[in-house]
Design an enzyme around this catalytic site. Structure first.
Site, PDB file in Angstrom:
ATOM      1  N   ARG A 191      -3.200   6.908   0.053  1.00 37.53           N
ATOM      2  CA  ARG A 191      -4.149   5.851   0.327  1.00 37.53           C
ATOM      3  C   ARG A 191      -3.325   4.812   0.891  1.00 37.53           C
ATOM      4  NH1 ARG A 191      -1.509   2.661  -2.098  1.00 37.53           N
ATOM      5  NH2 ARG A 191      -2.904   1.225  -1.688  1.00 37.53           N
ATOM      6  N   GLY A 192      -4.153   3.682   1.501  1.00 41.55           N
ATOM      7  CA  GLY A 192      -3.247   2.540   2.362  1.00 41.55           C
ATOM      8  C   GLY A 192      -3.372   3.057   3.616  1.00 41.55           C
ATOM      9  N   ALA A 193      -3.728   1.904   4.318  1.00 43.70           N
ATOM     10  CA  ALA A 193      -4.049   2.097   5.873  1.00 43.70           C
ATOM     11  C   ALA A 193      -2.940   2.816   6.544  1.00 43.70           C
ATOM     12  CB  ALA A 193      -4.404   0.847   6.663  1.00 43.70           C
ATOM     13  N   ASP A 200      -6.847  -3.531   6.515  1.00 50.07           N
ATOM     14  CA  ASP A 200      -7.057  -1.941   7.140  1.00 50.07           C
ATOM     15  C   ASP A 200      -7.770  -1.988   8.306  1.00 50.07           C
ATOM     16  OD1 ASP A 200      -7.501  -1.887   3.946  1.00 50.07           O
ATOM     17  OD2 ASP A 200      -7.163   0.004   4.322  1.00 50.07           O
ATOM     18  N   GLN A 253      -4.803  -0.547  -8.206  1.00 45.38           N
ATOM     19  CA  GLN A 253      -3.779  -0.166  -7.395  1.00 45.38           C
ATOM     20  C   GLN A 253      -2.485  -1.222  -7.485  1.00 45.38           C
ATOM     21  OE1 GLN A 253      -6.651  -0.339  -6.085  1.00 45.38           O
ATOM     22  NE2 GLN A 253      -7.050   1.147  -4.480  1.00 45.38           N
TER      23      GLN A 253
HETATM   24  O1  MRU Z   1      -8.260   1.752  -1.154  1.00 40.87           O
HETATM   25  P1  MRU Z   1      -6.904   1.605  -0.703  1.00 40.87           P
HETATM   26  O2  MRU Z   1      -5.937   1.785  -1.828  1.00 40.87           O
HETATM   27  O3  MRU Z   1      -6.438   2.701   0.516  1.00 40.87           O
HETATM   28  O4  MRU Z   1      -6.884   0.312   0.048  1.00 40.87           O
HETATM   29  C1  MRU Z   1      -5.501   0.002   0.499  1.00 40.87           C
HETATM   30  C2  MRU Z   1      -5.632  -1.620   0.930  1.00 40.87           C
HETATM   31  O5  MRU Z   1      -6.680  -2.111   1.194  1.00 40.87           O
HETATM   32  C3  MRU Z   1      -4.197  -2.297   1.691  1.00 40.87           C
HETATM   33  O6  MRU Z   1      -4.305  -3.486   1.354  1.00 40.87           O
HETATM   34  C4  MRU Z   1      -4.526  -1.865   3.166  1.00 40.87           C
HETATM   35  O7  MRU Z   1      -4.575  -0.370   3.360  1.00 40.87           O
HETATM   36  C5  MRU Z   1      -3.216  -2.244   3.631  1.00 40.87           C
HETATM   37  S1  MRU Z   1      -1.783  -1.106   3.061  1.00 40.87           S
HETATM   38  C6  MRU Z   1      -0.374  -1.261   3.766  1.00 40.87           C
END
Ligand code: MRU
Length: 360
Positions: free
Chosen positions: A47-49, A240, A199
């Site tokens: 996960r994470g963009a 994201d 997270q």
């Molecule tokens: O649902 P997730 O854990 O994928 O959400 C992640 C986030 O919202 C982060 O802040 C975003 O992706 C930026 S990560 C470098």
């Protein structure tokens, strides 16, 4: 240095660290089918963009291998539907569609030039590996530019997880914090735990501990009190998707944090590679916000905490209006308001970046 990579291409296979098991267990799983890559993204193994963008690029390369014995026509048709299948895994982070569409465009061009499906499949793997390296470089570069905004000593609040685990390495907002630490700045970070998936408590605390960075985990609702009592210099978050007017989609709770920062006149910084910009959307109001299953709220570790049949609303992200954002930090430099004008210049005419971007 973070101990773990979220994504690896090893022994000719994609390996993903199962982030749902951290910090208790370190488990990598191998993937050789694009549908299981999509499932890993949907179920938040990864996960994470930036991380889901790079993973999806490998997903397309894997799909190309699966289809490489077909005729060029059915190879391309199947590859495009595999791409759509990957894109629908999570709708909010634009990095996913950005990466998939890049690989699909390359495949189409190469097919039109007469390349065989097997050649295209081999090339797509190389492209995915290039995106992997490009993500590391972009995160390092934006973290370096950001240092102009980070005093020494400094105390910041951070939301969700945006470090190495959310990207290939370094990450966005936590990458800024890590580079500040590597440069010898005295930095302390308050980590929002980030309900419902925690997270911040599990992944960000894990990364800060591994990097030896001073940190404190707080519940999301504590950020106002912390800001009013703990001399906070800045909030730094990732994102994201960024719309053309600078509105930002990020993990649910980001908007609340931005409002509190605004009330306390604390700068609110958003760090992201330009792969997270979506200038095709006029404003954040039209960003597709993912809603996830109710059990993320009704249960903690499989234990139900609400009465039976409690109605739940579980948006995974929210929109922070650009008026609450002090600056966007990208690998091309730092962008200030007016965002609509300056983001367009940043992406449209790189030779004029110096007009809008203040780099050290
Ligand atoms: O649902 P997730 O854990 O994928 O959400 C992640 C986030 O919202 C982060 O802040 C975003 O992706 C930026 S990560 C470098």
């Amino acid at each position: 240095m973070s101990a773990l990579r979220s994504i690896e291409w090893k022994d000719d296979q994609l390996r993903l660290l199962d982030q749902r098991k951290l910090p208790a267990q370190t488990v990598y799983e191998s993937y050789s089918d694009y549908r299981s890559v999509a499932k890993a993204i949907q179920t938040m193994v990864v996960r994470g963009a930036p991380a889901i963008g790079v993973t999806a690029a490998f997903g397309v390369a894997i799909a190309a291998r699966q289809f490489q014995l077909s005729s060029t026509e059915s190879f391309l048709a199947d590859l495009h539907s595999a791409g759509q299948y990957l894109i629908q895994a999570r709708p909010t982070a634009v990095n996913l569609a950005w990466a998939v569409n890049q690989l699909l465009a390359i495949a189409t061009t190469q097919a039109n030039q007469g390349s065989s499906p097997a050649n295209i499949a081999a090339n797509l793997l190389k492209e995915a590996q290039l995106l992997y390296q490009a993500d590391i470089a972009a995160c390092k570069q934006l973290g370096t530019y950001a240092q102009a905004l980070i005093p020494n000593p400094v105390r910041v609040i951070h939301h969700c997880n945006t470090g190495s685990l959310a990207a290939v390495d370094y990450g966005t907002a936590l990458g800024v914090i890590r580079i500040a630490h590597e440069q010898g700045k005295q930095i302390h970070v308050f980590l929002d735990e980030t309900r419902p998936r925690l997270q911040g408590a599990s992944l960000s605390a894990y990364e800060m501990k591994a990097a030896g960075i001073s940190h404190t985990v707080i519940v999301d609702g504590a950020s106002g009190y912390v800001m009013s009592t703990q001399k906070i210099d800045a909030c730094i978050v990732g994102c994201d998707r960024v719309a053309a007017n600078g509105d930002v989609a990020n993990k649910i709770g980001t908007y609340n944090l931005a409002l509190i920062a605004h009330a306390h006149q604390v700068p609110f910084y958003v760090a992201c590679p330009t792969s997270t910009l979506d200038l095709s959307l006029a404003s954040g109001a039209i960003i597709n916000i993912e809603e996830r299953v109710s059990t993320e709220i009704t249960h903690i570790n499989a234990q139900q905490i609400t009465p039976d049949d409690t109605p739940v609303f579980n948006p995974a992200f929210d929109i922070t209006p650009s008026k609450y954002i002090t600056a966007l930090i990208t690998e091309k430099g730092i962008v200030y308001p007016p965002f609509e004008e300056n983001l367009a210049k940043l992406m449209g005419n790189p030779s004029k970046i110096s007009d809008v971007v203040h780099s050290p």
